[in-house]
Design a protein around this motif. Structure first.
Motif, short mmCIF file in Angstrom:
data_model
loop_
_atom_site.label_atom_id
_atom_site.label_comp_id
_atom_site.label_asym_id
_atom_site.label_seq_id
_atom_site.Cartn_x
_atom_site.Cartn_y
_atom_site.Cartn_z
N GLY A 199 45.85 52.02 46.40
CA GLY A 199 46.41 53.43 45.95
C GLY A 199 45.20 53.89 46.21
O GLY A 199 44.32 54.26 46.34
N GLY A 200 46.58 55.51 46.36
CA GLY A 200 45.48 57.05 46.36
C GLY A 200 45.26 57.42 47.97
O GLY A 200 44.40 57.53 48.21
N VAL A 201 46.52 56.75 49.10
CA VAL A 201 45.44 56.54 50.35
C VAL A 201 46.67 57.26 51.13
O VAL A 201 46.91 56.71 52.52
CB VAL A 201 45.16 55.12 50.95
CG1 VAL A 201 43.22 55.25 50.44
CG2 VAL A 201 45.78 54.32 51.41
N GLY A 202 47.68 57.76 50.64
CA GLY A 202 48.89 58.30 51.24
C GLY A 202 48.23 60.09 51.85
O GLY A 202 47.92 60.57 51.26
N PRO A 203 49.70 60.41 51.78
CA PRO A 203 49.58 61.48 52.61
C PRO A 203 49.73 62.44 51.21
O PRO A 203 49.70 64.28 51.98
CB PRO A 203 51.10 61.79 53.49
CG PRO A 203 52.07 60.92 53.00
CD PRO A 203 50.94 60.25 51.99
N THR A 204 49.98 62.80 50.14
CA THR A 204 50.52 63.70 48.91
C THR A 204 48.97 64.24 48.43
O THR A 204 48.41 63.22 48.41
CB THR A 204 51.53 63.07 48.35
OG1 THR A 204 51.02 61.68 47.07
CG2 THR A 204 52.84 62.74 49.17
N GLU B 45 30.71 50.03 54.14
CA GLU B 45 29.55 49.19 53.35
C GLU B 45 30.29 48.40 52.95
O GLU B 45 30.55 47.56 53.37
CB GLU B 45 29.10 50.13 51.87
CG GLU B 45 28.60 51.48 52.26
CD GLU B 45 27.18 51.15 53.10
OE1 GLU B 45 26.71 49.70 52.70
OE2 GLU B 45 26.60 52.09 53.30
N ASN B 46 30.52 47.76 51.86
CA ASN B 46 31.36 46.51 50.85
C ASN B 46 32.68 46.25 49.97
O ASN B 46 32.69 45.96 49.62
CB ASN B 46 30.02 45.79 50.06
CG ASN B 46 29.85 46.61 48.48
OD1 ASN B 46 29.20 47.88 48.57
ND2 ASN B 46 29.51 46.20 47.29
N VAL B 47 33.06 47.71 50.59
CA VAL B 47 34.49 48.45 49.40
C VAL B 47 35.54 48.16 50.69
O VAL B 47 35.46 48.77 51.80
CB VAL B 47 33.82 49.94 49.15
CG1 VAL B 47 35.05 49.85 48.29
CG2 VAL B 47 32.67 49.15 47.88
N TYR B 48 35.89 47.57 50.28
CA TYR B 48 37.78 47.81 51.44
C TYR B 48 39.00 48.33 50.42
O TYR B 48 39.21 48.02 49.47
CB TYR B 48 37.97 46.32 51.54
CG TYR B 48 37.11 45.40 52.22
CD1 TYR B 48 37.24 45.02 53.49
CD2 TYR B 48 35.40 45.11 51.78
CE1 TYR B 48 35.93 44.34 54.04
CE2 TYR B 48 34.61 43.98 52.18
CZ TYR B 48 35.30 43.36 54.16
OH TYR B 48 34.34 43.09 54.08
N ILE B 49 39.67 49.17 51.40
CA ILE B 49 39.88 50.22 50.83
C ILE B 49 41.57 50.24 51.17
O ILE B 49 42.42 49.88 52.72
CB ILE B 49 39.99 51.42 51.09
CG1 ILE B 49 38.79 51.99 51.43
CG2 ILE B 49 40.57 52.97 51.33
CD1 ILE B 49 37.81 53.23 52.10
N PHE B 50 42.69 50.06 50.03
CA PHE B 50 43.97 49.31 50.30
C PHE B 50 45.09 49.85 49.82
O PHE B 50 44.46 50.68 49.53
CB PHE B 50 44.37 47.70 49.91
CG PHE B 50 44.07 46.57 51.04
CD1 PHE B 50 44.31 45.76 51.64
CD2 PHE B 50 42.29 45.84 50.50
CE1 PHE B 50 43.68 45.00 52.37
CE2 PHE B 50 41.50 45.19 50.63
CZ PHE B 50 42.36 44.25 51.49
N PRO B 51 46.04 50.47 50.97
CA PRO B 51 47.62 51.11 50.00
C PRO B 51 47.38 50.42 48.78
O PRO B 51 47.36 49.48 48.41
CB PRO B 51 48.52 50.87 51.22
CG PRO B 51 47.82 49.99 52.25
CD PRO B 51 46.69 49.19 51.69
N GLY B 52 48.16 51.27 48.00
CA GLY B 52 49.10 50.81 46.60
C GLY B 52 50.37 50.27 46.42
O GLY B 52 50.75 49.79 45.74
N ILE B 53 50.59 50.25 47.72
CA ILE B 53 52.38 50.16 47.88
C ILE B 53 52.25 48.43 47.88
O ILE B 53 51.77 47.90 49.06
CB ILE B 53 52.94 50.36 49.32
CG1 ILE B 53 53.04 51.74 48.85
CG2 ILE B 53 54.70 49.83 49.32
CD1 ILE B 53 54.04 52.83 50.35
N PRO B 54 52.62 47.74 47.02
CA PRO B 54 52.10 46.21 47.12
C PRO B 54 52.89 45.09 48.71
O PRO B 54 51.56 44.85 48.73
CB PRO B 54 52.98 45.09 45.67
CG PRO B 54 53.74 46.40 45.26
CD PRO B 54 53.95 47.76 46.09
N ASP B 55 53.92 45.77 48.73
CA ASP B 55 53.76 44.91 50.64
C ASP B 55 53.19 45.41 51.69
O ASP B 55 52.31 44.63 51.98
CB ASP B 55 55.16 45.16 50.62
CG ASP B 55 56.69 45.00 50.30
OD1 ASP B 55 56.15 43.63 49.06
OD2 ASP B 55 57.46 44.98 50.39
#
Length: 242
Positions: A69-74, A139-149
């Protein structure tokens, strides 16, 4: 020791009940199948300071960390800023991500979309076939979008890099209630202290009242513990073993 993981779910919409989180449950299931032990899940707001503190703490505590979550354009997409702050770095615009974005959207690229090319300085891009935009790690953190698909698509394509020795799981379905088998379970754990033993009551199943789970990364240990458990349980109380 199993590889450990922490999951940070980010979004005001989750904490306010506007959106129901499904990403944590998905990640836990997938990571367990990979042999990774999820130790903690945290749900936090879209707040840079909170994100920075939580990600920093998780990064020090666990082998791998996944954010969602929290990686969109808004305006409320502040995860990248928070993670950058967690590692004492700055946010930079990636030429590689900008090139990919422009190739996909052409003339429809605006400043809002370009925000999606911003990453913490020093971020690593993980490209796999099927990903038009690479996964990002710091580092050891993987950043994913919040949209489940989108999260599932990205995680599925890179998940093998997290694989560890798998867990061995056996289930025992018992016709007695927990109160009648508690002494047997306590005795089992005294003999097998490294066993991960779970007890889950079932209120509506006609054939059994409790599902027991026995887990370890040592198959022989699980099988020996299973045999001992079957001997300890009241005679005739076992409905099924799987």
């Amino acid at each position: 020791m199993a590889k450990t993981a922490g999951i940070v779910i980010i979004g005001n919409e989750i904490l306010s009940g506007k959106v129901q989180d499904v990403n944590a449950a998905y990640l836990v299931r997938e990571l367990r199948l990979l042999g990774v032990d999820v130790k903690k899940i945290s749900m936090i707001p879209d707040d840079i300071e909170v994100i920075a503190a939580e990600v920093s703490a998780f990064s020090h505590q666990f082998d791998v960390v996944f954010t969602s979550g929290g990686v969109g354009p808004t305006h409320d997409d502040v995860t990248i800023e928070g993670i950058a702050k967690a590692f004492g770095s700055r946010v930079v615009r990636s030429p590689e991500l900008e090139r990919l974005l422009r190739s996909r959207y052409g003339g429809n690229v605006n400043e809002a979309r370009l925000k999606m090319t911003e990453v913490p300085e020093g971020a690593v891009f993980i490209s796999e076939d099927g990903l038009w935009l690479p996964a990002v790690s710091v580092e050891n953190v993987y950043i994913f979008p919040g949209i489940p698909d989108l999260l599932r698509q990205k995680f599925d394509l890179i998940k093998e890099r997290f694989r560890d020795q798998p867990y061995v799981l056996r289930r025992v379905y018992v016709k007695e209630g927990e109160g009648n088998i508690a002494a047997s379970l306590n005795a089992l754990l005294r003999e097998f202290p490294e066993l991960m033993l779970g007890s889950y009551p079932e209120l509506h199943h006609r054939d059994y009242k409790v599902m027991l789970t026995l887990e370890s990364k040592d198959e022989g240990y699980v099988q020996t513990a299973l045999g001992r458990l079957l001997a300890l349980l009241p005679q005739g109380s076992v409905h099924q073993v799987s």
